[in-house]
Design an enzyme around this catalytic site. Structure first.
Site: not given
Ligand code: PPS
Length: 300
Positions: A42, A47, A97, A127
Site C-alpha cells: 500500500k 503506481w 513486498h 489504505s
Molecule cells: S498493493 O496492493 O500493496 O500493491 O497496493 P499499492 O499499489 O502499493 O498501493 C495502493 C495505493 O496506491 C494508490 N495509487 C495511486 N495514487 C496516486 N496516483 C496513482 N496513479 C496511484 N495508483 C495507485 C491507491 O489508490 C492506493 O492508495 P489509497 O490511499 O488506498 O487510495
C-alpha cells in the site's frame, strides 16, 4: 485462518507458499539488467510499476493498456507470478513486498536495480485497513483501533512497516538502490520520473516523459483495467466492499484517526524510527515537535 509465518513474518496462503519464499530468498537469480519495484504494501507499488513500465516503453502506453500489471511486473514471492518472472524476457521488471532479509540473496552480487518506494505509514495503514476489507478469505481488519495495534506491532501481512523500512534503508549506500516516496511522486511526478530515468540510465525525451506522467496519473490508472485491479475475480476480492484505486491522496489518515490514535501512532513511530539516518517528507508535516528532528540524511 489462511495465514502462516515464514522466518517470523506473516504471509497469507492466498498468495504465498513457504517453498516459494524459500526459493526466492535462496535460489532466485537476479540478472544485472533486472529492475525491481520494492515496497511495503500500500505504498504505491502499482503506481511505480506503471511508471517503470512506461519508462521501459519510452512513454508508449500500449504495454500498460494491453498487458495486466502483474504480468508486466510480476511479484516474485507469489507462486504463479514467480513463474512469469522466470519466463519474462530481459530486461525484466519485477515487483516485491519482501523485507530485505527475505529478498533474493543473489542481489548482493548483482547489478540489478532496486527502486524502493515508501509512503507515510499512517496512510499505508489507512489504505491497508480499507483494502483488507475486500479480501474474502482474509481476516476482517476489525476496528481502526484494533488494526492500528496490529500494524504497529507488525502483526500484519509482510510484517512491520518499521522493520521493512529500516532493513532497506540500511542498504542506502549501495549505488543500485534508489529511494523515493509516494509523497514525492505526488508533489512532482515529472521530476520524479526524470530522477528515476537518471537512476536507470534511460534517456527519454520531454515528449516521452510527458506521456509517462500522463499515463501514470491516478485517473488514467483508475480507468485502465490492466492496472486498476478490476481483473481480480469477485471470488477473491469483493469489489463492492473495497476499491483498489481508492483515493490516491496523501494525508487521508486524518479522516480516519482520532487525535488520540494519531498521537499513539506518533509515539510508536518515534520509538521505532529512533536512529534511522534518513528523513522523510511526512516527518516535516505531522506538526508534533518530536517528529521534526533536524535531518541527518535527506534523500530529497
Ligand atoms: S498493493 O496492493 O500493496 O500493491 O497496493 P499499492 O499499489 O502499493 O498501493 C495502493 C495505493 O496506491 C494508490 N495509487 C495511486 N495514487 C496516486 N496516483 C496513482 N496513479 C496511484 N495508483 C495507485 C491507491 O489508490 C492506493 O492508495 P489509497 O490511499 O488506498 O487510495
Amino acid at each position: 485462518m489462511p495465514y502462516f509465518k515464514y522466518k517470523g513474518i506473516l504471509f497469507t496462503t492466498e498468495f504465498c507458499l513457504e517453498e516459494t519464499l524459500s526459493y526466492v530468498e535462496n535460489d532466485f537469480q537476479l540478472l544485472d539488467d533486472d529492475i525491481v519495484n520494492v515496497t511495503y504494501p500500500k505504498s504505491g507499488t502499482h503506481w511505480m510499476a506503471e511508471v517503470l513500465s512506461l519508462i521501459l516503453s519510452h512513454g508508449d502506453p500500449s504495454w500498460v493498456q494491453n498487458v495486466p500489471l502483474w504480468e508486466r511486473a510480476p511479484w516474485i514471492e507469489i507462486a504463479d507470478q514467480l513463474q512469469m518472472a522466470l519466463e519474462n524476457p530481459p530486461p525484466r521488471l519485477l515487483s516485491t513486498h519482501l523485507p530485505f532479509q527475505l529478498f533474493p540473496k543473489s542481489f548482493l552480487h548483482s547489478k540489478a536495480k532496486v527502486v524502493y518506494t515508501l509512503r507515510n505509514p499512517r496512510d499505508v495503514m489507512v489504505s491497508s485497513y480499507h483494502f483488507f476489507k475486500g479480501f474474502k478469505e482474509l481476516k476482517d481488519p476489525g476496528t481502526v483501533e484494533e488494526f492500528m495495534e496490529s500494524f504497529l506491532s507488525g502483526e500484519v501481512v509482510y510484517g512491520s512497516w518499521f522493520d521493512h523500512v529500516k532493513g532497506w534503508v540500511e542498504m542506502k549506500e549501495r549505488a543500485n538502490i534508489f529511494f523515493i516516496t509516494y509523497e514525492e511522486l505526488q508533489q512532482d511526478l515529472r521530476g520524479s520520473v526524470q530522477k528515476i530515468c537518471h537512476f536507470l540510465g534511460k534517456e527519454l525525451n520531454s515528449q516521452q516523459i510527458e506521456s509517462v506522467v500522463e499515463n501514470a496519473s491516478f485517473q488514467k490508472m483508475k480507468d485502465n483495467k490492466m492496472s486498476n485491479f478490476s481483473l481480480i475475480p469477485e471470488s477473491v476480492f469483493d469489489h463492492t466492499k473495497a476499491k483498489f484505486m481508492r483515493k490516491g491522496i496523501s494525508g487521508d489518515w486524518k479522516n480516519l484517526l482520532t487525535v488520540a490514535q494519531s498521537e499513539r501512532f506518533d509515539d510508536a513511530y518515534q520509538e521505532s524510527m529512533r536512529g534511522v539516518n534518513m528523513t522523510f517528507p511526512w516527518e516535516r508535516i505531522t506538526g508534533r515537535s518530536s517528529c521534526c528532528s533536524p535531518p541527518s540524511h535527506s534523500y530529497v
